[in-house]
Design a protein around this motif. Structure first.
Motif, PDB file in Angstrom:
ATOM      1  N   HIS A 140      12.378  -5.101 -26.916  1.00  0.00           N
ATOM      2  CA  HIS A 140      13.692  -4.828 -26.176  1.00  0.00           C
ATOM      3  C   HIS A 140      14.779  -4.783 -27.306  1.00  0.00           C
ATOM      4  O   HIS A 140      15.675  -4.037 -27.083  1.00  0.00           O
ATOM      5  CB  HIS A 140      13.877  -6.194 -25.335  1.00  0.00           C
ATOM      6  N   ALA A 141      14.633  -5.698 -28.140  1.00  0.00           N
ATOM      7  CA  ALA A 141      15.559  -5.616 -29.394  1.00  0.00           C
ATOM      8  C   ALA A 141      15.843  -4.066 -30.096  1.00  0.00           C
ATOM      9  O   ALA A 141      16.665  -3.647 -30.424  1.00  0.00           O
ATOM     10  CB  ALA A 141      15.420  -6.500 -30.293  1.00  0.00           C
ATOM     11  N   ASP A 142      14.476  -3.629 -30.275  1.00  0.00           N
ATOM     12  CA  ASP A 142      14.278  -2.215 -30.825  1.00  0.00           C
ATOM     13  C   ASP A 142      14.989  -1.158 -29.878  1.00  0.00           C
ATOM     14  O   ASP A 142      15.436  -0.120 -30.391  1.00  0.00           O
ATOM     15  CB  ASP A 142      12.889  -1.866 -31.036  1.00  0.00           C
ATOM     16  N   LEU A 143      14.737  -1.324 -28.463  1.00  0.00           N
ATOM     17  CA  LEU A 143      15.222  -0.393 -27.343  1.00  0.00           C
ATOM     18  C   LEU A 143      16.948  -0.605 -27.715  1.00  0.00           C
ATOM     19  O   LEU A 143      17.503   0.487 -27.596  1.00  0.00           O
ATOM     20  CB  LEU A 143      14.655  -1.001 -26.271  1.00  0.00           C
ATOM     21  N   VAL A 144      17.393  -1.755 -27.733  1.00  0.00           N
ATOM     22  CA  VAL A 144      18.683  -1.828 -27.757  1.00  0.00           C
ATOM     23  C   VAL A 144      19.436  -0.932 -29.074  1.00  0.00           C
ATOM     24  O   VAL A 144      20.359  -0.388 -28.952  1.00  0.00           O
ATOM     25  CB  VAL A 144      19.299  -3.346 -27.888  1.00  0.00           C
ATOM     26  N   ASP A 145      18.804  -1.162 -30.297  1.00  0.00           N
ATOM     27  CA  ASP A 145      19.110  -0.595 -31.288  1.00  0.00           C
ATOM     28  C   ASP A 145      18.963   1.076 -31.149  1.00  0.00           C
ATOM     29  O   ASP A 145      19.885   1.796 -31.705  1.00  0.00           O
ATOM     30  CB  ASP A 145      17.926  -1.022 -32.461  1.00  0.00           C
ATOM     31  N   PHE A 146      18.095   1.432 -30.236  1.00  0.00           N
ATOM     32  CA  PHE A 146      17.981   2.856 -30.144  1.00  0.00           C
ATOM     33  C   PHE A 146      18.897   3.538 -29.515  1.00  0.00           C
ATOM     34  O   PHE A 146      19.474   4.429 -29.771  1.00  0.00           O
ATOM     35  CB  PHE A 146      16.466   3.096 -29.360  1.00  0.00           C
ATOM     36  N   VAL A 147      19.297   2.773 -28.042  1.00  0.00           N
ATOM     37  CA  VAL A 147      20.272   3.355 -27.490  1.00  0.00           C
ATOM     38  C   VAL A 147      21.716   3.183 -28.307  1.00  0.00           C
ATOM     39  O   VAL A 147      22.486   4.045 -27.723  1.00  0.00           O
ATOM     40  CB  VAL A 147      20.439   2.660 -25.683  1.00  0.00           C
ATOM     41  N   ARG A 148      21.890   1.939 -28.885  1.00  0.00           N
ATOM     42  CA  ARG A 148      23.125   2.036 -29.357  1.00  0.00           C
ATOM     43  C   ARG A 148      23.421   3.066 -30.581  1.00  0.00           C
ATOM     44  O   ARG A 148      24.568   3.481 -30.784  1.00  0.00           O
ATOM     45  CB  ARG A 148      23.102   0.327 -30.102  1.00  0.00           C
ATOM     46  N   ALA A 149      22.226   3.356 -31.375  1.00  0.00           N
ATOM     47  CA  ALA A 149      22.315   4.526 -32.196  1.00  0.00           C
ATOM     48  C   ALA A 149      23.023   5.906 -31.533  1.00  0.00           C
ATOM     49  O   ALA A 149      23.659   6.529 -32.289  1.00  0.00           O
ATOM     50  CB  ALA A 149      20.993   4.774 -33.092  1.00  0.00           C
ATOM     51  N   GLU A 150      22.658   5.980 -30.220  1.00  0.00           N
ATOM     52  CA  GLU A 150      23.352   7.138 -29.565  1.00  0.00           C
ATOM     53  C   GLU A 150      24.616   6.906 -28.842  1.00  0.00           C
ATOM     54  O   GLU A 150      25.111   7.584 -28.196  1.00  0.00           O
ATOM     55  CB  GLU A 150      22.245   7.597 -28.492  1.00  0.00           C
ATOM     56  N   GLY A 151      25.240   5.707 -29.138  1.00  0.00           N
ATOM     57  CA  GLY A 151      26.307   5.214 -28.428  1.00  0.00           C
ATOM     58  C   GLY A 151      26.582   4.777 -27.064  1.00  0.00           C
ATOM     59  O   GLY A 151      27.293   5.025 -26.377  1.00  0.00           O
ATOM     60  N   LEU A 152      25.107   4.548 -26.540  1.00  0.00           N
ATOM     61  CA  LEU A 152      25.006   4.118 -25.212  1.00  0.00           C
ATOM     62  C   LEU A 152      24.807   2.545 -24.817  1.00  0.00           C
ATOM     63  O   LEU A 152      24.524   2.207 -23.796  1.00  0.00           O
ATOM     64  CB  LEU A 152      23.824   5.033 -24.647  1.00  0.00           C
ATOM     65  N   GLY A 153      25.114   1.819 -25.872  1.00  0.00           N
ATOM     66  CA  GLY A 153      24.891   0.333 -25.716  1.00  0.00           C
ATOM     67  C   GLY A 153      25.408  -0.378 -24.653  1.00  0.00           C
ATOM     68  O   GLY A 153      25.162  -1.042 -23.992  1.00  0.00           O
ATOM     69  N   ASP A 154      26.883   0.223 -24.299  1.00  0.00           N
ATOM     70  CA  ASP A 154      27.605  -0.394 -23.284  1.00  0.00           C
ATOM     71  C   ASP A 154      26.866  -0.094 -21.901  1.00  0.00           C
ATOM     72  O   ASP A 154      27.406  -1.051 -20.832  1.00  0.00           O
ATOM     73  CB  ASP A 154      29.134   0.072 -23.394  1.00  0.00           C
ATOM     74  N   VAL A 155      26.104   0.812 -21.633  1.00  0.00           N
ATOM     75  CA  VAL A 155      25.433   0.889 -20.423  1.00  0.00           C
ATOM     76  C   VAL A 155      24.595  -0.294 -20.204  1.00  0.00           C
ATOM     77  O   VAL A 155      24.424  -0.711 -18.876  1.00  0.00           O
ATOM     78  CB  VAL A 155      24.676   2.345 -20.416  1.00  0.00           C
ATOM     79  N   ILE A 156      24.150  -0.969 -21.014  1.00  0.00           N
ATOM     80  CA  ILE A 156      23.202  -2.168 -20.542  1.00  0.00           C
ATOM     81  C   ILE A 156      23.894  -3.271 -19.825  1.00  0.00           C
ATOM     82  O   ILE A 156      25.063  -3.936 -20.605  1.00  0.00           O
ATOM     83  CB  ILE A 156      22.450  -2.708 -21.902  1.00  0.00           C
ATOM     84  N   ALA A 157      23.557  -3.578 -18.752  1.00  0.00           N
ATOM     85  CA  ALA A 157      24.217  -4.854 -18.174  1.00  0.00           C
ATOM     86  C   ALA A 157      23.772  -5.966 -18.742  1.00  0.00           C
ATOM     87  O   ALA A 157      24.404  -6.984 -18.893  1.00  0.00           O
ATOM     88  CB  ALA A 157      24.055  -4.812 -16.578  1.00  0.00           C
ATOM     89  N   TYR A 158      22.512  -6.194 -18.749  1.00  0.00           N
ATOM     90  CA  TYR A 158      21.854  -7.276 -19.284  1.00  0.00           C
ATOM     91  C   TYR A 158      20.232  -6.838 -19.493  1.00  0.00           C
ATOM     92  O   TYR A 158      19.794  -5.853 -18.941  1.00  0.00           O
ATOM     93  CB  TYR A 158      21.961  -8.760 -18.801  1.00  0.00           C
ATOM     94  N   VAL A 159      19.621  -7.766 -20.469  1.00  0.00           N
ATOM     95  CA  VAL A 159      18.171  -7.238 -20.767  1.00  0.00           C
ATOM     96  C   VAL A 159      17.280  -8.722 -20.043  1.00  0.00           C
ATOM     97  O   VAL A 159      17.650  -9.927 -19.996  1.00  0.00           O
ATOM     98  CB  VAL A 159      17.708  -7.403 -22.344  1.00  0.00           C
ATOM     99  N   GLU A 160      16.116  -8.197 -19.384  1.00  0.00           N
ATOM    100  CA  GLU A 160      15.132  -9.208 -18.889  1.00  0.00           C
ATOM    101  C   GLU A 160      14.067  -9.102 -19.601  1.00  0.00           C
ATOM    102  O   GLU A 160      13.314  -8.173 -19.899  1.00  0.00           O
ATOM    103  CB  GLU A 160      14.895  -9.014 -17.459  1.00  0.00           C
ATOM    104  N   LEU A 161      13.352 -10.092 -20.239  1.00  0.00           N
ATOM    105  CA  LEU A 161      11.956  -9.908 -21.074  1.00  0.00           C
ATOM    106  C   LEU A 161      11.051  -9.402 -20.346  1.00  0.00           C
ATOM    107  O   LEU A 161      10.181  -8.643 -20.752  1.00  0.00           O
ATOM    108  CB  LEU A 161      11.788 -11.402 -21.546  1.00  0.00           C
ATOM    109  N   HIS A 162      10.958 -10.043 -19.010  1.00  0.00           N
ATOM    110  CA  HIS A 162       9.874  -9.347 -18.079  1.00  0.00           C
ATOM    111  C   HIS A 162      10.285  -9.812 -16.649  1.00  0.00           C
ATOM    112  O   HIS A 162      10.796 -10.861 -16.469  1.00  0.00           O
ATOM    113  CB  HIS A 162       8.670  -9.946 -18.546  1.00  0.00           C
TER     114      HIS A 162
END
Length: 404
Positions: A140-162
């Motif tokens: 999940h942390a890698d996914l956040v890095d990935f979308v933030r690199a595209e300027g889309l991090g603010d789209v995430i409301a929150y993360v659920e591990l599972h």
């Protein structure tokens, strides 16, 4: 947040004419119905933890006609999907339509069962059970890095591990309380990399009597209050999830199934590994595939009067306990799924007059309890027939926003 549950279907049904062939259209329809948030299995382990090539993913159902009348499993063979590119497209379209995304994982429940091969399933099972929350946290942390690199991090409301951790491959008999330590380690691992992104896990129903077992470091209290009630009676009487009991075949023929239905033992998927990759028992899929929707709904309506009061009381108690827990922790409350339970694809009890009133009561109660987010119900999404009831979804989403 008014939430539509897009689960894993946003990547399993992307072919021509399918509900997620065009993500822009799907978001436009969601906004038109009053939604501002979608909740997904983001396949984080597959995309960022497995080491597998995800540039040409293919998805299909459980095999042949098996599960093709079962909700969520009616997946036709589809085109190849570039997993990371499709994830970015989802985030881009969410941003374009003013929506947010709840990032979750169903990978230790059923997501890998939709793959055309077992590589994803085998990779997940190879992770030692006690380490799975930490491995998911890293993905999940890698996914956040990935979308933030595209300027889309603010789209995430929150993360659920599972998703629904006590009924997943994270669970090995520990129960809610026993899972707490490993989940807390996973949450801490994620926070070490993204302290500014809320992170949590979610629970099926509301585990009254075990609330002490919820992670002490979770940022959002997320529950799925499926009350079952009369639906639970059907599941119990036909032993749909209790495979230790005999299946009442003749009674099923008489009370639930369509004319010409095969016997249970004659309706099986061709690929055994797919059955291992999902938590839904063979007999449950069999009955969902072969039920007569009118018989199914009539069975529930005939007995609903015996359960009506108890179902309402259970739902009210669960929502109140959830709200009290969230208030005690000082964290937001979200109902990410609910309200009656898992029904066949073409049955309409939850969309009908009784189920719709249960949905309305739950949404209003969630609003009155100060919940941050709720679903209309789990079936209010592009891949379910209830998507066609635009008026109900608009009305309940509008009601949830009242006095906010």
């Amino acid at each position: 947040m008014t939430i539509s549950l897009w689960d894993f279907t946003w990547y399993t049904r992307t072919g021509p004419g399918e509900p997620f062939a065009d993500l822009g259209v799907a978001f436009r329809e969601a906004v038109d119905r009053g939604y501002d948030t979608v909740r997904i299995c983001a396949m984080p382990y597959l995309l960022f933890g497995s080491g597998l090539d995800t540039s040409s993913l293919r998805f299909a159902g459980l095999g042949g006609e098996f599960a093709q009348r079962t909700r969520w499993y009616d997946v036709p063979p589809g085109p190849a999907v570039d997993g990371r590119a499709w994830l970015l497209e989802l985030f881009r379209q969410a941003a374009a339509h003013g929506c947010r995304i709840i990032v979750s994982s169903w990978e230790y429940q059923q997501s890998p069962s939709f793959s055309v091969d077992d590589a994803w399933h085998r990779a997940l099972r190879a992770v030692p059970r006690g380490e799975r929350p930490v491995v998911l946290a890293d993905a999940h942390a890698d996914l956040v890095d990935f979308v933030r690199a595209e300027g889309l991090g603010d789209v995430i409301a929150y993360v659920e591990l599972h998703n629904e951790v006590q009924y997943s491959g994270l669970h090995a008999g520990e129960g809610v309380v026993g899972l707490r330590e490993s989940l807390e380690r996973g949450i801490d691992r994620f926070k070490a990399r993204h302290a500014d992104v809320p992170v949590t896990v979610n629970y099926a129903r509301v585990p009254v009597g075990e609330m002490r077992g919820l992670p002490r470091n979770m940022d959002v209290a997320v529950f799925h209050p499926y009350v079952y009630g009369v639906l639970g009676q059907l599941y119990d009487e036909f032993a749909l999830r209790d495979t230790a009991r005999p299946f009442p075949q003749e009674r099923a023929f008489a009370e639930l199934l369509r004319a010409g239905a095969p016997r249970l033992e004659d309706w099986r998927p061709p690929a055994s590994w797919k059955s291992e990759a999902t938590i839904v028992p063979h007999r449950e899929i069999y009955v969902h595939d072969w039920c007569d929707p009118d018989k199914w709904d009539r069975w529930l309506y005939d007995r609903y009067g015996e359960h009506r009061r108890a179902m309402r009381e259970t739902l009210d108690t669960w929502l109140a306990v959830a709200a009290d827990f969230a208030a005690g922790r000082g964290i937001p409350l979200v109902f990410g799924e609910g309200w009656v339970g898992y029904t066949p694809l073409h049955a309409s009890f939850e969309e009908g007059p009784v189920g719709a009133e249960i949905c309305a009561h739950a949404v209003r109660t969630a609003r009155d309890l100060g919940a941050w987010g709720t679903v209309v119900c789990s079936n209010a999404a592009p891949h379910h027939p209830m998507w066609g009831d635009v008026v109900l979804q608009r009305r309940l989403n509008d009601e949830f926003r009242e006095n906010r």
